[in-house]
Design a protein around this motif. Sequence first.
Motif, PDB file in Angstrom:
ATOM      1  N   GLN A 139       0.836  -1.208   0.000  1.00 41.28           N
ATOM      2  CA  GLN A 139       0.000   0.000   0.000  1.00 41.28           C
ATOM      3  C   GLN A 139       0.869   1.255   0.000  1.00 41.28           C
ATOM      4  OE1 GLN A 139      -3.406   0.272  -0.104  1.00 41.28           O
ATOM      5  NE2 GLN A 139      -3.447  -1.937  -0.418  1.00 41.28           N
ATOM      6  N   THR A 140       0.345   2.327  -0.574  1.00 38.58           N
ATOM      7  CA  THR A 140       1.035   3.610  -0.589  1.00 38.58           C
ATOM      8  C   THR A 140       0.244   4.593   0.259  1.00 38.58           C
ATOM      9  OG1 THR A 140       1.878   3.187  -2.809  1.00 38.58           O
ATOM     10  CG2 THR A 140       1.901   5.458  -2.062  1.00 38.58           C
ATOM     11  N   TYR A 141       0.950   5.280   1.139  1.00 36.70           N
ATOM     12  CA  TYR A 141       0.333   6.263   2.020  1.00 36.70           C
ATOM     13  C   TYR A 141       0.941   7.626   1.723  1.00 36.70           C
ATOM     14  CZ  TYR A 141      -1.155   2.049   4.371  1.00 36.70           C
ATOM     15  OH  TYR A 141      -1.711   0.829   4.649  1.00 36.70           O
ATOM     16  N   ILE A 142       0.096   8.636   1.589  1.00 38.50           N
ATOM     17  CA  ILE A 142       0.563   9.983   1.243  1.00 38.50           C
ATOM     18  C   ILE A 142       0.733  10.801   2.513  1.00 38.50           C
ATOM     19  CG2 ILE A 142      -0.042  12.111   0.040  1.00 38.50           C
ATOM     20  CD1 ILE A 142      -1.585  10.372  -1.965  1.00 38.50           C
ATOM     21  N   MET A 143       1.886  11.467   2.607  1.00 39.35           N
ATOM     22  CA  MET A 143       2.154  12.367   3.727  1.00 39.35           C
ATOM     23  C   MET A 143       2.508  13.730   3.146  1.00 39.35           C
ATOM     24  SD  MET A 143       4.258  10.023   6.386  1.00 39.35           S
ATOM     25  CE  MET A 143       3.530  10.802   7.792  1.00 39.35           C
ATOM     26  N   ILE A 144       1.757  14.736   3.534  1.00 36.75           N
ATOM     27  CA  ILE A 144       2.015  16.100   3.073  1.00 36.75           C
ATOM     28  C   ILE A 144       2.901  16.779   4.118  1.00 36.75           C
ATOM     29  CG2 ILE A 144       0.992  18.289   2.377  1.00 36.75           C
ATOM     30  CD1 ILE A 144       0.271  15.890   0.558  1.00 36.75           C
ATOM     31  N   ARG A 145       4.071  17.240   3.670  1.00 31.90           N
ATOM     32  CA  ARG A 145       5.033  17.892   4.556  1.00 31.90           C
ATOM     33  C   ARG A 145       5.600  19.124   3.865  1.00 31.90           C
ATOM     34  NH1 ARG A 145       3.230  14.992   8.127  1.00 31.90           N
ATOM     35  NH2 ARG A 145       4.408  13.501   9.342  1.00 31.90           N
ATOM     36  N   GLN A 146       6.087  20.062   4.659  1.00 28.86           N
ATOM     37  CA  GLN A 146       6.738  21.242   4.113  1.00 28.86           C
ATOM     38  C   GLN A 146       8.186  20.899   3.801  1.00 28.86           C
ATOM     39  OE1 GLN A 146       6.244  24.390   6.929  1.00 28.86           O
ATOM     40  NE2 GLN A 146       4.138  24.802   6.303  1.00 28.86           N
ATOM     41  N   ALA A 147       8.662  21.447   2.668  1.00 30.26           N
ATOM     42  CA  ALA A 147      10.029  21.159   2.258  1.00 30.26           C
ATOM     43  C   ALA A 147      10.582  22.337   1.475  1.00 30.26           C
ATOM     44  CB  ALA A 147      10.071  19.908   1.393  1.00 30.26           C
ATOM     45  N   GLY A 148      11.900  22.411   1.415  1.00 23.24           N
ATOM     46  CA  GLY A 148      12.574  23.452   0.661  1.00 23.24           C
ATOM     47  C   GLY A 148      12.585  23.127  -0.827  1.00 23.24           C
ATOM     48  N   GLU A 149      13.189  24.029  -1.606  1.00 25.07           N
ATOM     49  CA  GLU A 149      13.222  23.861  -3.054  1.00 25.07           C
ATOM     50  C   GLU A 149      14.037  22.644  -3.488  1.00 25.07           C
ATOM     51  OE1 GLU A 149      14.527  27.405  -4.969  1.00 25.07           O
ATOM     52  OE2 GLU A 149      12.892  28.606  -4.144  1.00 25.07           O
ATOM     53  N   THR A 150      14.990  22.235  -2.672  1.00 26.86           N
ATOM     54  CA  THR A 150      15.831  21.094  -3.032  1.00 26.86           C
ATOM     55  C   THR A 150      15.210  19.761  -2.629  1.00 26.86           C
ATOM     56  OG1 THR A 150      17.030  21.222  -0.942  1.00 26.86           O
ATOM     57  CG2 THR A 150      17.952  22.451  -2.825  1.00 26.86           C
ATOM     58  N   GLY A 151      14.032  19.791  -2.020  1.00 31.00           N
ATOM     59  CA  GLY A 151      13.363  18.561  -1.618  1.00 31.00           C
ATOM     60  C   GLY A 151      13.668  18.127  -0.205  1.00 31.00           C
ATOM     61  N   GLN A 152      14.448  18.904   0.520  1.00 29.24           N
ATOM     62  CA  GLN A 152      14.798  18.600   1.908  1.00 29.24           C
ATOM     63  C   GLN A 152      13.617  18.996   2.803  1.00 29.24           C
ATOM     64  OE1 GLN A 152      17.635  17.120   2.179  1.00 29.24           O
ATOM     65  NE2 GLN A 152      17.915  16.980   4.360  1.00 29.24           N
ATOM     66  N   LEU A 153      13.144  18.055   3.625  1.00 32.96           N
ATOM     67  CA  LEU A 153      12.022  18.344   4.521  1.00 32.96           C
ATOM     68  C   LEU A 153      12.462  19.289   5.633  1.00 32.96           C
ATOM     69  CD1 LEU A 153      10.403  14.820   4.979  1.00 32.96           C
ATOM     70  CD2 LEU A 153       9.710  16.626   3.430  1.00 32.96           C
ATOM     71  N   TYR A 154      11.537  20.129   6.089  1.00 35.56           N
ATOM     72  CA  TYR A 154      11.831  21.007   7.224  1.00 35.56           C
ATOM     73  C   TYR A 154      11.826  20.227   8.532  1.00 35.56           C
ATOM     74  CZ  TYR A 154      11.392  24.972   4.078  1.00 35.56           C
ATOM     75  OH  TYR A 154      11.570  25.861   3.056  1.00 35.56           O
ATOM     76  N   GLY A 155      11.209  19.096   8.539  1.00 39.46           N
ATOM     77  CA  GLY A 155      11.250  18.188   9.685  1.00 39.46           C
ATOM     78  C   GLY A 155      11.718  16.847   9.181  1.00 39.46           C
ATOM     79  N   SER A 156      11.136  15.788   9.687  1.00 41.53           N
ATOM     80  CA  SER A 156      11.438  14.459   9.166  1.00 41.53           C
ATOM     81  C   SER A 156      10.225  13.567   9.405  1.00 41.53           C
ATOM     82  CB  SER A 156      12.676  13.867   9.834  1.00 41.53           C
ATOM     83  OG  SER A 156      12.437  13.668  11.204  1.00 41.53           O
ATOM     84  N   VAL A 157      10.208  12.432   8.732  1.00 42.65           N
ATOM     85  CA  VAL A 157       9.149  11.451   8.910  1.00 42.65           C
ATOM     86  C   VAL A 157       9.758  10.295   9.689  1.00 42.65           C
ATOM     87  CG1 VAL A 157       7.574   9.870   7.748  1.00 42.65           C
ATOM     88  CG2 VAL A 157       7.996  12.140   6.778  1.00 42.65           C
ATOM     89  N   ALA A 158       9.243  10.058  10.888  1.00 47.17           N
ATOM     90  CA  ALA A 158       9.764   9.011  11.768  1.00 47.17           C
ATOM     91  C   ALA A 158       8.794   7.828  11.791  1.00 47.17           C
ATOM     92  CB  ALA A 158       9.963   9.568  13.170  1.00 47.17           C
ATOM     93  N   GLY A 159       9.168   6.795  12.527  1.00 51.67           N
ATOM     94  CA  GLY A 159       8.336   5.603  12.640  1.00 51.67           C
ATOM     95  C   GLY A 159       6.948   5.898  13.175  1.00 51.67           C
ATOM     96  N   ARG A 160       6.857   6.837  14.092  1.00 50.66           N
ATOM     97  CA  ARG A 160       5.554   7.223  14.661  1.00 50.66           C
ATOM     98  C   ARG A 160       4.640   7.769  13.572  1.00 50.66           C
ATOM     99  NH1 ARG A 160       4.723  12.422  16.137  1.00 50.66           N
ATOM    100  NH2 ARG A 160       6.967  12.659  16.294  1.00 50.66           N
ATOM    101  N   ASP A 161       5.194   8.599  12.671  1.00 50.31           N
ATOM    102  CA  ASP A 161       4.407   9.187  11.585  1.00 50.31           C
ATOM    103  C   ASP A 161       3.913   8.107  10.624  1.00 50.31           C
ATOM    104  OD1 ASP A 161       4.930  11.835  12.542  1.00 50.31           O
ATOM    105  OD2 ASP A 161       6.912  11.715  11.612  1.00 50.31           O
TER     106      ASP A 161
END
Length: 194
Positions: free
Chosen positions: A75-97
């Motif tokens: 299955q594919t799950y979509i997560m919407i996150r904020q990121a910079g122009e280079t694709g680097q997330l401002y936070g991170s996606v951890a196991g809890r997420d």
Amino acid sequence: MKVVLLERVENLGAIGDVVTVKDGFARNYLLPRTKALRATSANLKKFELDRAAIEARNEKNKADAQKVADKIDGQTYIMIRQAGETGQLYGSVAGRDVAEAVQAEGGKVERSQVVLHTPIKTLGVHEVLVRLHPEVSATVKMNVARSADEAERQARGENVITSQFEADRQVAHEAAQDMVEGGAGQQEGLGQEA
């Protein structure tokens, strides 16, 4: 410390195996989670008496985990996150997420079951292993994007970061061509001899 395993433990052994482990591992992980008993003569006798029940319980847990794995595997799950122009997330996606995303879609996954050695820190589609039982695993895909449109493009296989850079480069090239064709940067009288 010698312990007898009550369930299969990865890289250690199967049900009923008597293994030697470090004291801290036994005291802090195996014993509190009822994955093992100290290998005393009394506990070994008790284990042999309860072996059939322990194996039956393990088979039931394995069957339940297999049902969940069949439901979420691939299955594919979509997560919407904020990121910079280079694709680097401002936070991170951890196991809890990851666990929360799967649970939101009706899957039964705990945070401790998500095997994520390093947090996800970039946009894109990432495969994540979910170990539901020592003998049952599933792989889910996390589509991390800045918007639903971007997630849809990533799902089709497009790399949105390189596409964005390519579009910006094309716009800059067209602007430069317009300036050259319009005569920008040329001075009158240059190249003419007096």
